[in-house]
Design an enzyme around this catalytic site. Structure first.
Site, PDB file in Angstrom:
ATOM      1  CB  SER B 227       8.444   2.186  -4.315  1.00  0.00           C
ATOM      2  OG  SER B 227       7.668   2.786  -3.322  1.00  0.00           O
ATOM      3  NE  ARG B 297       1.310  11.951  -6.924  1.00  0.00           N
ATOM      4  CZ  ARG B 297       2.206  11.050  -7.237  1.00  0.00           C
ATOM      5  NH1 ARG B 297       2.218   9.887  -6.590  1.00  0.00           N
ATOM      6  NH2 ARG B 297       3.096  11.268  -8.168  1.00  0.00           N
ATOM      7  CG  ASP B 393      13.576   5.984   0.685  1.00  0.00           C
ATOM      8  OD1 ASP B 393      12.567   6.414   1.283  1.00  0.00           O
ATOM      9  OD2 ASP B 393      13.537   5.045  -0.120  1.00  0.00           O
ATOM     10  CG  HIS B 426      10.567   6.478  -1.865  1.00  0.00           C
ATOM     11  ND1 HIS B 426      11.153   5.252  -1.653  1.00  0.00           N
ATOM     12  CD2 HIS B 426       9.445   6.240  -2.591  1.00  0.00           C
ATOM     13  CE1 HIS B 426      10.406   4.320  -2.227  1.00  0.00           C
ATOM     14  NE2 HIS B 426       9.375   4.883  -2.803  1.00  0.00           N
ATOM     15  CG  ASP B 427       9.967  10.818  -5.982  1.00  0.00           C
ATOM     16  OD1 ASP B 427       9.382   9.716  -5.978  1.00  0.00           O
ATOM     17  OD2 ASP B 427       9.370  11.897  -6.168  1.00  0.00           O
TER      18      ASP B 427
END
Lengths: 208, 456
Positions: B227, B297, B393, B426-427
């Site tokens: 990232s 967040r 992602d 993405h994680d």
């Protein structure tokens, strides 16, 4: 882990390809599959080797083995490479699967000083006989797919390939046909028989 | 301590009465009393709202563990107190920033793992993402949880600390000990706040290079990160090719897309719209823009997941109830999850740091420095690259990685590129993805062999 067991090439066509490459040269293997050839070249011939492979499984196997291979499509991604970046660009048993084989050949010899191309020969007598007598598309060890699920969309004969090289102004430095028993036949000196008896062909090419 | 006693303690520290809580939730005072006696328990979705109302973390309220005991947020957590290694560069060696001014005097907090070999050739620099920190492996002493890449880094792991010397710095502008908006500006004696200069990814990397020099390492074996960490890896390879043997940018991009800028702008606006933000001076005012940071967040977290992952994990399932309530409580599990993500985040992160770091990402555009030709950033690079992306992602999609690969191909760089099949979004780069770990492990072994390091 490097795959020690893969270092020895069992396939005759790959041995033939490897035999055409000078040690320590820069090599791009287009359609590197699971990396068998590239692994051999990097570890035995000490080449600076790169690969391009379309299948995720193939790429992951290659990178896991420490080979520099990228996931990509040879039909579109060859354009990104600079001119004359490699001593050899290999297209092993991949030409017949490409959408634009003619453009691919041009790209190979733009990127590399030399290209090594191998493909199954559609002019082999069994293919001809099969069509003539049985009226069926070939299905054998070299062409192990039914017509409806084959990745081979642009098959050609040895003679077809020579004609294309001629049209593109490509010089054939070496050309060898392999028959069913793995015996080599010189194409230059016996094209008719090579095109009849060769199951596969390996060409070493350069630009005029 | 029981849950009830923690609620009571939090309430008293927050100087609130049972009536205040009752009024906040529109329930009776007796209900609050029953909670505090441990006769009844608040519903789970109400717990996170209660934690927010009382200024404590949900983790602390539920378990008594974690970073932030009651009232800790403002005073107790100062970056200077974070237990880690740090190095301070004095005013005599200022950092020239991209915006054209010098940062005179700065500190970088970092952690190291493993041992530097005699040749100083086994160092691995790990670059963290937006909300990461220097605690990449082992236990994070601030949160009490495993380091953010503990799954990857440690003895016997993919990046084996028995073989490699791992360095992970907190980025410049961060809030875990490195100089940033939360640290004290020596010139004023007050927290930097918005007086801190807007920094870039390149500035972060310049600061890291100082740390690497400080440790006496001429050439890193590997620079790796996902990232925003991947952006730093690209910057390292481009800026200091002679100091990097191999580079592994994971799930990243060579420039921030309009969509990414858009999402981070939502986050920044959310923080700045919180009255507790106080034009960035909340530390001096003794306040905390928790709600704004929490919403920031929550919005960002959605981009880290995939639709499939969200559907699989939550679907339309309800949170501890059989029917919707026709209200605005967290009826759905996904709402409860996001609120929890938001409320735990504010305990370990600084709102202004969030503004600065997201801005640095937005400004990231490697091609721009080279007249729009990304390949020029890597001309004649000797660095071996391994680029990795994940199919689901959409924050940094595979197409972004492919652009980097094409640029590297254009200069005939030594590059590997694998797209890993994952539905975790993405994680995925932080999670247990065996194929990713296998590919990366193979690349590291291959590179180590070329570098003359022992292969495991």
């Amino acid at each position: 882990m490097m795959r020690e067991h893969n270092r020895m090439l069992t396939r005759v066509d790959l041995q033939l390809v490897a035999g055409m490459i000078d040690p320590g040269s820069r090599v791009l293997d287009v359609g590197s599959g699971d990396g068998t050839l590239l692994d051999h070249l990097v570890n035995e011939k000490k080449v600076d080797g790169r690969g391009l492979e379309i299948s995720t499984a193939g790429v992951n196997a290659c990178v896991s083995a420490g080979l520099s291979v990228i996931q990509g499509n040879a039909d579109t991604d060859l354009a990104a490479y600079p001119d004359q970046a490699f001593d050899y660009v290999i297209l092993s048993q991949t030409l017949q699967t490409m959408h634009a084989p003619r453009e691919a050949l041009t790209q190979l010899l733009r990127i590399g000083r030399r290209a090594i191309v191998s493909f199954p020969n559609f002019g082999h007598w069994r293919v001809r006989l099969n069509l003539l007598v049985r009226g069926r598309m070939p299905y054998n060890e070299t062409l192990p797919h039914e017509w409806y699920d084959t990745p081979n969309i642009h098959l050609c004969t040895i003679r077809d390939f020579i004609v294309l090289c001629d049209e593109l102004g490509i010089t054939i430095e070496r050309s060898i046909a392999l028959d069913a028993a793995g015996n080599q036949r010189r194409i230059r000196t016996g094209l008719f028989m090579a095109n009849l008896l060769g199951e596969q062909a390996v060409f070493l090419l350069r630009r005029h | 301590m029981t849950l009830g006693s923690r609620i009571k303690k939090a309430r008293e520290t927050a100087e609130k009465t049972q009536e205040d809580i009752a009024a906040h939730f529109a329930i009776s005072r007796e209900a609050i009393s029953l909670w505090e006696n441990d006769t009844t328990r608040p519903k789970s979705d109400r717990l996170s709202a209660l934690a927010r109302f009382l200024n404590v973390s949900l983790d602390w309220l539920l378990e008594g563990g974690g970073a932030s005991p009651v009232g800790a947020g403002i005073k107790a957590w100062s970056p200077e107190d974070i237990p880690c290694e740090r190095v301070t560069f004095g005013a005599e060696s200022p950092l020239l920033l991209d915006r054209g001014e010098e940062l005179a005097g700065f500190t970088i907090a970092y952690q190291t793992y493993g041992t530097l070999n005699k040749d100083r050739s086994n160092a691995v620099l790990v670059c963290h993402a937006l909300t990461g920190d220097q605690f990449v492996a082992g236990t994070n002493p601030v949160t009490g949880k495993p380091g953010w890449w503990d799954i990857m880094i440690g003895p016997g792991k993919i990046v084996d600390t028995n073989r490699f010397f791992v360095i992970c710095p907190n980025v410049l502008g961060g809030c875990m000990g490195s100089t940033g908006p939360r640290t004290i500006n020596a010139a004023t004696g007050k927290p930097w706040g918005l007086d801190f200069p807007v920094i870039t990814i390149a500035d972060m990397v310049r600061a890291q290079a100082r740390v690497v020099d400080h440790l006496g390492i001429e050439k890193l074996f590997m620079v790796i990160g996902g990232s925003m960490g991947g952006m730093q890896v690209l910057e390292w390879a481009s800026r200091y090719p002679e100091k990097v043997f191999c580079a592994v940018p994971v799930a990243t991009a060579a420039q921030h897309s309009a969509q990414n800028i858009a999402f981070y702008e939502v986050g920044r606006q959310s923080i700045m719209a919180d009255p507790e933000w106080c034009q960035g001076k909340y530390l001096e005012e003794g306040r905390r823009p928790q709600r704004g940071l929490s919403v920031a967040r929550m919005a960002a977290h959605i981009t880290y997941l995939s639709e499939v992952a969200l559907q699989h994990k939550f679907g339309r399932r309800l949170q501890d109830r059989d029917a919707v309530t026709f209200g605005f409580d967290a009826d759905f599990q996904v709402e409860s999850y996001l609120r929890h993500q938001g409320s735990t985040f504010v305990d370990r992160f600084d709102a202004n740091a969030y503004l600065y770091i997201t801005r640095a990402m937005d400004y990231f555009d490697m091609a721009a420095r080279h007249e729009g030709v990304l390949a020029e950033a890597f001309r004649d690079t000797p660095v071996r690259f391994c680029i990795i992306s994940f199919t689901s992602d959409w924050h940094y999609p595979t197409a972004e990685s492919r652009r980097i690969v094409q640029a590297l191909n254009a200069v005939a760089a030594n590059v590997s590129f694998a797209e890993i099949d994952s539905d975790k979004g993405h994680d995925a780069f932080l999670l247990d993805e065996p194929e990713f770990h296998k590919v990366l492990g193979g690349f590291i072994n291959g590179a180590a062999k070329h570098r003359g390091l022992a292969v495991s």
